[in-house]
Write an enzyme that holds these catalytic residues in place. Structure first.
Site, PDB file in Angstrom:
ATOM      1  CB  ILE A  24      -0.981  -0.075   1.065  1.00 44.39           C
ATOM      2  CG1 ILE A  24      -0.211  -0.188   2.530  1.00 44.39           C
ATOM      3  CG2 ILE A  24      -2.042  -1.009   1.044  1.00 44.39           C
ATOM      4  CD1 ILE A  24      -1.291  -0.124   3.615  1.00 44.39           C
ATOM      5  N   GLY A  25       2.185   1.035  -0.248  1.00 44.15           N
ATOM      6  CA  GLY A  25       3.002   2.246  -0.410  1.00 44.15           C
ATOM      7  C   GLY A  25       3.574   2.821   0.810  1.00 44.15           C
ATOM      8  N   GLY A  26       3.797   1.920   1.864  1.00 42.34           N
ATOM      9  CA  GLY A  26       4.570   2.517   2.921  1.00 42.34           C
ATOM     10  C   GLY A  26       5.898   3.227   2.795  1.00 42.34           C
ATOM     11  CB  SER A  87       8.976  -4.456   3.007  1.00 43.11           C
ATOM     12  OG  SER A  87       8.200  -3.606   2.380  1.00 43.11           O
ATOM     13  CB  CYS A  90       8.123 -11.067   6.871  1.00 49.30           C
ATOM     14  SG  CYS A  90       6.357 -10.894   7.265  1.00 49.30           S
ATOM     15  CD  GLN A  91       4.018 -14.067   4.426  1.00 50.76           C
ATOM     16  OE1 GLN A  91       5.111 -13.818   3.805  1.00 50.76           O
ATOM     17  NE2 GLN A  91       2.888 -13.816   3.750  1.00 50.76           N
ATOM     18  CB  SER A 329       1.936  -1.524   5.623  1.00 54.73           C
ATOM     19  OG  SER A 329       2.842  -0.504   5.009  1.00 54.73           O
TER      20      SER A 329
END
Ligand SMILES: C[S@@+](CC[C@H](N)C(=O)[O-])C[C@H]1O[C@@H](n2cnc3c(N)ncnc32)[C@H](O)[C@@H]1O
Length: 343
Positions: A24-26, A87, A90-91, A329
């Protein structure tokens, strides 16, 4: 709708950004907040829901629905970018994902990027975010080895927004890599923000929406109150911290984020004490309801993650979708502080 772009601040933007796993563009909001002159040349994600939210806030067709596995050095060079922000999923590095690390297929796009590092000479600066624990992974070792081989220097951090004065905990690993020397290099992982980014601590009352009927749909259901409230972290207006919000917020009760009661802490504790002494089920439920415990709204979670006030979800986005993408995010303030290293 906001379509901010640092290119408006400068005739010739210095930083041409490729935003990978853009969600979402963090990262986009973070470089915007840093005040650096920039232009996001391309944002890439495979999640159509996240891309719709990204495009709603940054303009149609800004985020492209494509697979990073198909990204080539040639394409990166043609885009003319000198900054990569990313990013990756992360799983593979979490207990829920069984710590399968590079053997988890969800790590493939990241491993693919590691293979590209020595073939993208125009890229000068790379910022990576991942979960705490990534620093012990084989993927991290691979990344750092490939960075060094491609001529990058790097600096690692584990930071939480709470250390910046934000009432939320979210420890995350960050790696800043660049081709020039750091003014203050560190062989150790940096664990505290630089003092210029630390603000007086905010309280939860600073981020909650005003009480209104609209918020009643976020109230905890009776069954959850009865069975799970005891294991939940409840914030009150005077709280100075809250738990990390994950993508499973509202789906699982434990460890996915805090809930909120508008009572003062002493009012809350007094009622809770009465609940513990009450045997009558009806009376207990009456007391439990009087705590008015509810979930934080998506807007409040976005505030805790330091998204700007003009960030919004398209009308059709469900709460569940909002929580999922927010949980995936980043904290915008924490990441924006890392752009200091660009200088
Ligand atoms: C940790 S989230 C990143 C969130 C993002 N930084 C933000 O601010 O919302 C990881 C993102 O990677 C995306 N993703 C996973 N595998 C991908 C792939 N092969 N190609 C493109 N995007 C991918 C997911 O859809 C998800 O949005």
């Amino acid at each position: 709708m906001s379509a901010t772009d640092g290119s408006q601040c400068s005739q010739t933007p210095e930083y041409h950004v490729l935003e990978l796993f853009s969600g979402i563009g963090g990262m986009h909001y973070a470089i915007e907040r840093s005040g650096k002159p920039y232009k996001v040349v391309s944002a890439i994600d495979i999640n159509p829901v996240a891309n719709t939210i990204y495009n709603h806030n940054f303009g149609e067709n800004k985020a492209s629905n494509s697979n990073i596995l198909s990204l080539t050095p040639d394409r990166i060079q043609k885009l003319g970018v000198n900054v990569i922000l990313m990013s990756p999923p992360c799983q593979p590095f979490t207990r829920n994902g069984n710590f399968k690390d590079v053997d988890d297929r969800r790590a493939d796009p990241f491993v693919h990027l590691c293979d590209l590092l020595d073939k993208i000479p125009t890229v000068q600066f790379i910022l990576l975010e991942n979960v705490k624990g990534f620093e012990r992974s084989q993927a991290c070792e691979l990344y750092k080895t490939r960075l060094a081989a491609a001529g990058f220097q790097f600096k690692e951090y584990i930071l939480s927004p709470h250390d910046f004065g934000v009432p939320n905990t979210r420890h995350r690993y960050y790696c800043v890599a660049k081709r020039t020397a750091f003014s203050n290099p560190s062989a150790e992982i940096v664990l505290k923000p630089s003092s210029r980014h630390v603000a007086p601590g905010k309280r939860i009352s600073d981020i909650v929406e005003p009480e209104s009927e609209k918020l009643s749909r976020y109230l905890l259901k009776d069954d959850l109150l009865r069975k799970r409230l005891a294991i939940m972290d409840v914030c009150t207006p005077d709280s100075t911290n809250s738990m990390c919000f994950t993508k499973a917020y509202t789906h699982y009760a434990e460890g996915t984020g805090s809930v909120y009661s508008p009572l003062t802490r002493s009012e809350f504790d007094e009622i809770y004490r009465q609940i513990e002494c009450t045997e009558d089920d009806g009376e207990r439920m009456k007391l439990l309801k009087s705590l008015k415990v509810r979930y934080f709204t998506p807007t409040e979670v976005a505030r805790l993650m330091c998204f700007p006030e003009d960030f919004e979800f398209p009308k059709q986005t469900t709460d569940k979708q909002c929580y999922r993408v927010l949980g995936n995010s980043i904290n915008v303030l924490v990441v924006s502080s890392l752009f200091d290293e660009m200088d």
